[in-house]
Design a protein around this motif. Structure first.
Motif, short mmCIF file in Angstrom:
data_model
loop_
_atom_site.label_atom_id
_atom_site.label_comp_id
_atom_site.label_asym_id
_atom_site.label_seq_id
_atom_site.Cartn_x
_atom_site.Cartn_y
_atom_site.Cartn_z
N ILE A 8 -4.44 -6.86 9.94
CA ILE A 8 -3.87 -6.94 8.64
C ILE A 8 -3.25 -8.58 8.80
O ILE A 8 -2.33 -8.94 9.37
CB ILE A 8 -2.60 -6.07 8.31
N PHE A 10 -0.79 -11.07 7.63
CA PHE A 10 0.18 -10.93 6.50
C PHE A 10 0.81 -12.38 6.35
O PHE A 10 1.73 -12.26 5.31
CB PHE A 10 1.44 -10.24 7.04
N LYS A 17 3.83 -5.93 -2.69
CA LYS A 17 2.93 -4.73 -2.14
C LYS A 17 1.38 -5.26 -2.06
O LYS A 17 1.04 -5.93 -3.03
CB LYS A 17 3.04 -3.55 -2.74
N ALA A 46 -4.25 1.32 3.11
CA ALA A 46 -2.87 0.96 3.54
C ALA A 46 -2.23 0.14 2.62
O ALA A 46 -2.94 -0.89 2.16
CB ALA A 46 -3.46 0.07 4.96
N LEU A 48 0.75 -2.27 2.24
CA LEU A 48 1.28 -3.21 3.02
C LEU A 48 2.61 -3.83 2.03
O LEU A 48 2.38 -4.49 1.12
CB LEU A 48 1.02 -4.41 3.74
N LYS A 50 5.48 -6.30 1.89
CA LYS A 50 6.03 -7.62 2.65
C LYS A 50 7.31 -7.93 2.22
O LYS A 50 7.51 -8.05 0.95
CB LYS A 50 5.16 -8.62 2.47
N GLU A 56 6.81 -3.13 5.46
CA GLU A 56 6.77 -1.36 5.41
C GLU A 56 5.33 -1.21 5.21
O GLU A 56 4.50 -1.90 4.41
CB GLU A 56 7.37 -0.86 4.59
N LEU A 57 4.77 -0.44 6.13
CA LEU A 57 3.15 -0.19 6.01
C LEU A 57 3.04 1.49 5.73
O LEU A 57 3.47 2.13 6.59
CB LEU A 57 2.30 -0.47 7.43
N GLU A 58 2.42 1.88 4.76
CA GLU A 58 2.26 3.24 4.34
C GLU A 58 0.64 3.25 4.57
O GLU A 58 -0.22 2.73 3.84
CB GLU A 58 2.55 3.42 3.04
N GLU A 85 3.98 6.50 7.91
CA GLU A 85 4.76 5.23 7.54
C GLU A 85 5.15 4.68 8.75
O GLU A 85 5.39 5.22 9.69
CB GLU A 85 5.93 5.62 6.76
N ILE A 113 -4.14 -2.30 13.05
CA ILE A 113 -3.79 -0.89 12.75
C ILE A 113 -4.39 0.23 13.09
O ILE A 113 -4.45 1.25 12.97
CB ILE A 113 -3.44 -0.87 11.28
#
Length: 178
Positions: A8, A10, A17, A46, A48, A50, A56-58, A85, A113
């Motif tokens: 990922i 970022f 999101k 996924a 993310l 930011k 937070e990653l779900e 989560e 991940i």
């Protein structure tokens, strides 16, 4: 094994999101040398979120895995749904010892991940895997026929059978009450 497709990145993302979609098949589990599944077809999403100082990653997974029944060894597709989560923070050094918090070194620009997806999916499968045809009575299996054949024919009623040695003790209780 490092799965590059599960990285990922970022650092170039705007605040807010962002969604990443992954398709998981048996090759993914083979790379972990996990051979409990005959086949797999799972979609993992996924999301993310930011923020300025953290992320937070779900993770959400939905699909099926083909496993062997624990009673009959017949293969069947086990439906699978799972969520995870994860809070991603920044610190001095990498730390993934907590199940819910991932600490990345300052200056990181991406994280992987794959391990989180692997653990989430393996733990989502029930420990006891029973073919749905057993409960419905629709599964025709040689093993089920043999189990039915070997089933005890008569069930003893143990409540009515009392060990005669206890009768002597009961008489002591009766004598004490009088």
């Amino acid at each position: 094994m490092r799965h590059k497709e599960f990285e990922i990145p970022f650092s170039g993302l705007k605040l807010g999101k962002h969604q990443f979609d992954f398709q998981i098949d048996n090759a993914f589990f083979d790379s972990y040398q996990y051979d409990e599944f005959n086949e797999a077809d799972i979609k993992v999403t996924a999301i993310l979120h930011k923020m300025n100082t953290m992320m937070e990653l779900e993770l959400k997974a939905e699909g099926w895995v083909n496993v062997a029944c624990d009673l009959t060894s017949e293969p069947f597709n086990q439906p699978l749904e799972s969520e995870l989560e994860l809070v991603v923070k920044f610190g001095e050094e990498f730390n993934d010892e907590d199940d819910e918090i991932l600490v990345l070194p300052l200056g990181s620009h991406q994280f992987n991940i794959a391990q989180y997806i692997y653990e989430m999916l393996v733990l989502a499968v029930p420990t006891k895997r029973v073919h749905p045809g057993i409960a419905e009575g629709t599964l025709d299996s040689e093993i089920l026929k043999k189990l039915e054949e070997l089933r005890p024919k008569e069930i003893k009623n143990e409540e009515n059978e009392i060990d005669p040695r206890w009768d002597a003790l009961k008489s002591l209780l009766i004598d004490k009450k009088q």
